[in-house]
Scaffold this motif. Structure first.
Motif, PDB file in Angstrom:
ATOM      1  N   PRO A 237      68.200 -52.484  35.072  1.00  0.00           N
ATOM      2  CA  PRO A 237      68.186 -51.980  33.699  1.00  0.00           C
ATOM      3  C   PRO A 237      69.522 -52.225  32.994  1.00  0.00           C
ATOM      4  CG  PRO A 237      67.708 -50.230  35.288  1.00  0.00           C
ATOM      5  CD  PRO A 237      68.098 -51.430  36.053  1.00  0.00           C
ATOM      6  N   VAL A 238      69.452 -52.459  31.699  1.00  0.00           N
ATOM      7  CA  VAL A 238      70.645 -52.662  30.888  1.00  0.00           C
ATOM      8  C   VAL A 238      70.930 -51.412  30.052  1.00  0.00           C
ATOM      9  CG1 VAL A 238      71.658 -54.049  29.028  1.00  0.00           C
ATOM     10  CG2 VAL A 238      70.269 -55.154  30.794  1.00  0.00           C
ATOM     11  N   TYR A 239      69.882 -50.757  29.576  1.00  0.00           N
ATOM     12  CA  TYR A 239      70.045 -49.663  28.623  1.00  0.00           C
ATOM     13  C   TYR A 239      70.021 -48.278  29.255  1.00  0.00           C
ATOM     14  CZ  TYR A 239      69.351 -53.376  25.295  1.00  0.00           C
ATOM     15  OH  TYR A 239      69.480 -54.545  24.590  1.00  0.00           O
ATOM     16  N   TYR A 240      69.878 -48.189  30.545  1.00  0.00           N
ATOM     17  CA  TYR A 240      69.899 -46.889  31.211  1.00  0.00           C
ATOM     18  C   TYR A 240      70.384 -47.044  32.644  1.00  0.00           C
ATOM     19  CZ  TYR A 240      65.412 -48.290  33.315  1.00  0.00           C
ATOM     20  OH  TYR A 240      64.424 -48.944  34.000  1.00  0.00           O
TER      21      TYR A 240
ATOM     22  N   GLY B  71      58.030 -47.937  27.458  1.00  0.00           N
ATOM     23  CA  GLY B  71      59.301 -47.240  27.315  1.00  0.00           C
ATOM     24  C   GLY B  71      60.507 -48.080  27.692  1.00  0.00           C
ATOM     25  N   ASN B  72      60.308 -49.389  27.792  1.00  0.00           N
ATOM     26  CA  ASN B  72      61.404 -50.299  28.166  1.00  0.00           C
ATOM     27  C   ASN B  72      62.011 -49.996  29.529  1.00  0.00           C
ATOM     28  OD1 ASN B  72      61.268 -51.909  25.820  1.00  0.00           O
ATOM     29  ND2 ASN B  72      62.361 -50.318  24.688  1.00  0.00           N
ATOM     30  N   LEU B  73      61.239 -49.375  30.421  1.00  0.00           N
ATOM     31  CA  LEU B  73      61.731 -49.170  31.786  1.00  0.00           C
ATOM     32  C   LEU B  73      61.603 -50.483  32.544  1.00  0.00           C
ATOM     33  CD1 LEU B  73      60.245 -45.693  32.753  1.00  0.00           C
ATOM     34  CD2 LEU B  73      62.488 -46.230  31.827  1.00  0.00           C
ATOM     35  N   VAL B  74      62.597 -50.791  33.336  1.00  0.00           N
ATOM     36  CA  VAL B  74      62.604 -52.029  34.104  1.00  0.00           C
ATOM     37  C   VAL B  74      62.032 -51.732  35.481  1.00  0.00           C
ATOM     38  CG1 VAL B  74      64.043 -53.835  35.103  1.00  0.00           C
ATOM     39  CG2 VAL B  74      64.617 -52.882  32.856  1.00  0.00           C
TER      40      VAL B  74
ATOM     41  N   GLU C  11      55.040 -41.402  33.918  1.00  0.00           N
ATOM     42  CA  GLU C  11      53.959 -42.035  33.158  1.00  0.00           C
ATOM     43  C   GLU C  11      54.396 -43.392  32.592  1.00  0.00           C
ATOM     44  OE1 GLU C  11      52.690 -39.130  30.279  1.00  0.00           O
ATOM     45  OE2 GLU C  11      51.736 -37.888  31.811  1.00  0.00           O
ATOM     46  N   ALA C  12      55.608 -43.453  32.058  1.00  0.00           N
ATOM     47  CA  ALA C  12      56.106 -44.716  31.506  1.00  0.00           C
ATOM     48  C   ALA C  12      56.286 -45.752  32.615  1.00  0.00           C
ATOM     49  CB  ALA C  12      57.421 -44.490  30.764  1.00  0.00           C
TER      50      ALA C  12
END
Length: 131
Positions: free
Chosen positions: A43-46, A99-102, A92-93
């Motif tokens: 991930p980049v954003y989290y 949700g942009n989860l990688v 759920e995501a």
């Protein structure tokens, strides 16, 4: 040779407990293996916390009398220190790929799909045949 109905019931209960124990163990292992498959990419954003990977649980063998059961589930009773999503929202995501989860979703669906074979194998291993 069984000498009474209570002896027959005790023998069936013992084999059922064995089967449910195997279902609990193998079902938990399937959930753990499948959820670990989510963790692909970086991930980049989290920041990954790994809490999702720690969420599979089993109740183990439960019950008394003529009722024996187990439950395999994802524990959503935790919170994230970063972000605003609840554990349930993250699950759920992650499962459904939004949700942009990688990561690779579908881990719970895969586990649910594997459970019937786990049950069949455990019942057969305990001496119950399916005809």
């Amino acid at each position: 040779t069984y000498t009474s109905i209570s002896a027959v019931k005790a023998a069936i209960r013992k084999k059922a407990q064995q089967a449910i124990g195997e279902i609990s163990e193998k079902g938990y292992e399937a959930a753990q293996n499948n959820i670990n498959g989510f963790y692909t990419g970086t991930p980049v954003y989290y920041k990954r916390t790994g809490k999702l990977g720690d969420s599979p649980r089993t109740t183990g063998v439960q019950g008394k009398g003529s009722h024996i059961s187990t439950e395999i589930y994802l524990d959503d009773n935790y919170s994230y220190e970063t972000g605003t999503w609840t554990a349930k929202q993250v699950m759920e995501a992650a499962e459904n790929g939004y949700g942009n989860l990688v990561g690779t979703g579908g881990f719970w669906r895969k586990t649910v799909d594997e459970i019937p074979d786990i049950i069949d194998d455990a019942m057969r291993n305990a001496g119950f045949s399916k005809k």
